[in-house]
Design an enzyme around this catalytic site. Structure first.
Site, short mmCIF file in Angstrom:
data_model
loop_
_atom_site.label_atom_id
_atom_site.label_comp_id
_atom_site.label_asym_id
_atom_site.label_seq_id
_atom_site.Cartn_x
_atom_site.Cartn_y
_atom_site.Cartn_z
CE LYS A 127 -4.26 1.24 0.31
NZ LYS A 127 -5.47 0.34 -0.33
CG ASP A 167 -7.32 3.34 -0.98
OD1 ASP A 167 -7.93 2.30 -0.77
OD2 ASP A 167 -7.16 4.31 0.05
P1 NDP Z 1 -12.86 7.87 -3.12
O1 NDP Z 1 -11.69 9.00 -2.94
O2 NDP Z 1 -13.41 7.60 -4.54
O3 NDP Z 1 -14.08 8.08 -2.26
C1 NDP Z 1 -13.99 8.14 -0.78
C2 NDP Z 1 -15.22 8.70 -0.12
O4 NDP Z 1 -15.18 8.59 1.12
C3 NDP Z 1 -15.73 10.04 -0.42
O5 NDP Z 1 -17.05 10.02 -0.52
C4 NDP Z 1 -15.16 10.48 0.85
O6 NDP Z 1 -15.93 11.72 1.14
C5 NDP Z 1 -15.41 9.78 1.85
N1 NDP Z 1 -14.52 9.97 3.06
C6 NDP Z 1 -13.04 9.71 2.87
N2 NDP Z 1 -12.40 10.04 4.05
C7 NDP Z 1 -13.57 10.36 4.82
C8 NDP Z 1 -13.69 10.55 6.24
N3 NDP Z 1 -12.52 10.91 7.00
N4 NDP Z 1 -15.01 10.83 6.87
C9 NDP Z 1 -16.00 10.62 6.19
N5 NDP Z 1 -15.97 10.46 4.84
C10 NDP Z 1 -14.86 10.24 4.14
O7 NDP Z 1 -12.38 6.52 -2.37
P2 NDP Z 1 -12.88 4.95 -2.80
O8 NDP Z 1 -14.20 5.01 -2.77
O9 NDP Z 1 -11.93 4.09 -3.65
O10 NDP Z 1 -12.53 4.14 -1.49
C11 NDP Z 1 -13.39 4.26 -0.34
C12 NDP Z 1 -13.00 3.17 0.70
O11 NDP Z 1 -13.02 1.82 -0.08
C13 NDP Z 1 -11.47 3.26 1.48
O12 NDP Z 1 -11.69 2.79 2.75
C14 NDP Z 1 -10.81 2.11 0.55
O13 NDP Z 1 -9.59 2.07 0.95
C15 NDP Z 1 -11.60 1.37 0.12
N6 NDP Z 1 -11.26 0.50 -1.02
C16 NDP Z 1 -11.29 0.90 -2.29
C17 NDP Z 1 -10.99 0.25 -3.37
C18 NDP Z 1 -10.93 0.58 -4.80
O14 NDP Z 1 -10.78 -0.19 -5.60
N7 NDP Z 1 -11.22 2.04 -4.93
C19 NDP Z 1 -10.72 -1.11 -3.01
C20 NDP Z 1 -10.76 -1.82 -1.92
C21 NDP Z 1 -11.06 -0.77 -0.81
P3 NDP Z 1 -15.19 13.27 0.98
O15 NDP Z 1 -15.15 13.36 -0.60
O16 NDP Z 1 -15.86 14.27 1.58
O17 NDP Z 1 -13.56 13.24 1.42
#
Ligand code: NDP
Length: 446
Positions: A127, A167
């Site tokens: 990571k 991510d």
């Molecule tokens: P994105 O950046 O596309 O979206 C993240 C989302 O989560 C946004 O809506 C963001 O809101 C919100 N968010 C982030 N940090 C916080 C916080 N501290 N409090 C509240 N909301 C928060 O990321 P992904 O969708 O790719 O990732 C989301 C999760 O899924 C993560 O945990 C990631 O590790 C996991 N994941 C992702 C994979 C992938 O293929 N992308 C694979 C496996 C797991 P805002 O815009 O306001 O920050």
């Protein structure tokens, strides 16, 4: 006694890495479940495998200087954690978020080892990322940051060594800029990053894979329990890549996703989330969720976490970030009728919340199993890149669904084998660990 051995490992880590809260949380959750497996396989304790497994093979930290639009120099911290290569090249995403630090990336890389093992594909665990905040930055600033980040990272990655992906904060745009810089410094090698745009050897379904995969996982669980998504109310948090495509697949399977959120607030839309609107706001315009409320006044917008809202639902899919659900919030979900919690995000439930779900007969599906679809399709992207072929959407989607079914069955059956029926946390940890531990020992623990 094995219990004492596990406890000793835990104490050593807590002493050595006392400030790495998230990493210790991930390791504690893992250690809480593996004793019965170690009792059956004394060779691992004899070889002190747990101590070796919990130590990353390599940590890389570097500075990332970049120029903002005013011409002022800024600097961020960049990292890559190469945790375990027993099963293949290090594989895991890059996160750009101001909260990024060594503890968060070590927890993510540690979880990634077992997640990747569960996919059955030849990938190790890693990571990386930076404490860079992409929010409010111009395209030019993002590009210059990505170029500077890759200038150092390129020395440590390669298609057979370490293959990063996206991510939080890293999507197709960032992967494009990172790839361009890698190409300029090294050579054109499609296999060095996954999650690439389709115009240069990305895989169909990669964008959708994590969100679709979570829903496929739950779909198999429901089918095994003679149930389905039809007519179910589902809570989804987040509004990024994972949340959007979980919502899309839920709607295709007849469920009603009624929420989404960002770090400022939560939308509750009783009629079901308007997916076209959500995509337009988040993927095209990159706006906040308040824009959803403006476009759809019948929806409710509240500031704060989804998990503090008192809403009835049968299924919850946390898809935002780590530790978004605490014990109190878990209790409220159970009170409100939630029977399945499947993690699209990594470690969104605290350990106490996860244990509460398990103790209260909620089907709790940990991220390392339920969200493995993203990395699985990333590994399929690597296969396509080495063949110099692209597979059809249908083919990749079918493979994704088969992989998620297999992961669900593996977790379910492993839990049963260890007399812990429906404890998918134990099932996922033991099944993933079994693969990695065997490979580590056979490779001479190096
Ligand atoms: P994105 O950046 O596309 O979206 C993240 C989302 O989560 C946004 O809506 C963001 O809101 C919100 N968010 C982030 N940090 C916080 C916080 N501290 N409090 C509240 N909301 C928060 O990321 P992904 O969708 O790719 O990732 C989301 C999760 O899924 C993560 O945990 C990631 O590790 C996991 N994941 C992702 C994979 C992938 O293929 N992308 C694979 C496996 C797991 P805002 O815009 O306001 O920050």
């Amino acid at each position: 006694m094995t219990v004492d051995y596990v406890q000793a490992i835990k104490e050593q880590l807590h002493e050595k890495d006392s400030n790495q809260t998230e990493f210790l949380q991930a390791v504690d959750e893992f250690l809480a479940t593996v004793t019965p497996f170690l009792e059956k396989h004394p060779e691992y304790e004899e070889n002190n495998l747990l101590a070796i497994l919990t130590e990353p093979e390599r940590l890389i930290q570097f500075r990332v200087p970049w120029q903002d639009d005013q011409g002022k120099w800024q600097v961020n911290r960049g990292y890559r954690i190469q945790f375990n290569s027993a099963l293949g090249p290090y594989k895991g995403g890059l996160r750009f978020h101001p909260s990024v630090n060594l503890s968060i990336l070590k927890f993510l890389a540690f979880e990634q080892i077992f997640k990747n093992a569960l996919t059955g594909l030849p990938i190790g665990g890693g990571k990386g990322g930076a404490d860079f905040d992409p929010k409010g930055k111009s395209d030019g600033e993002i590009m210059r940051f990505c170029q500077s980040f890759m200038t150092e990272l390129s020395k440590h990655i390669g298609p057979n060594l370490d293959v990063p992906a996206g991510d939080i904060g890293v999507g197709g745009r960032e992967i494009g800029y990172l790839f361009g810089q890698y190409k300029r410094l090294c050579q054109y090698d499609a296999g060095v990053l996954t999650g690439k745009p389709l115009s240069f050897w990305g895989s169909l379904i990669r964008t959708e894979a994590t969100g679709y995969g979570v829903v496929y996982f739950v779909n198999h669980l429901l089918a095994y329990n003679k149930d389905s998504f039809e007519g179910k109310r589902v809570l989804v948090s987040g509004s990024g890549n994972v949340a959007i495509y979980a919502i899309e697949k839920l709607q295709q399977l007849g469920a009603t996703p009624i929420s989404c959120s960002d770090s400022n607030g939560t939308i509750i839309d009783e009629a079901g989330i308007d997916l076209d609107l959500l995509k337009e706001i988040k993927e095209v315009k990159r706006e906040r969720l308040t824009a959803y409320k403006e476009a759809r006044p019948e929806a409710i917008y509240v500031e704060g976490s989804l998990w503090d809202q008192d809403v009835a639902a049968e299924i919850a899919l946390p898809c935002a970030t780590q530790n978004e659900i605490n014990l109190e919030q878990a209790k409220q979900l159970v009170k409100n009728g939630v029977k399945v919690v499947a993690e699209g995000a990594n470690m969104p439930a605290t350990l106490e919340a996860a244990e509460y779900f398990i103790d209260n007969q909620v089907h709790y599906c940990p991220g390392k199993a339920a969200n493995a679809g993203g990395v699985a399709v990333s590994a399929l992207e690597m296969s396509q890149n080495s063949q110099r072929l692209t597979w059809s959407k249908e083919e990749v989607d079918q493979r994704l669904e088969d992989i998620m079914k297999n992961i669900y069955e593996t977790c379910r059956d492993t839990a049963k084998e260890y007399d812990a029926e429906n404890n998918y946390m134990l099932g996922a940890n033991i099944a993933g660990f079994a693969n990695v531990a065997q490979a580590m020992l056979q490779q001479g623990l190096v």
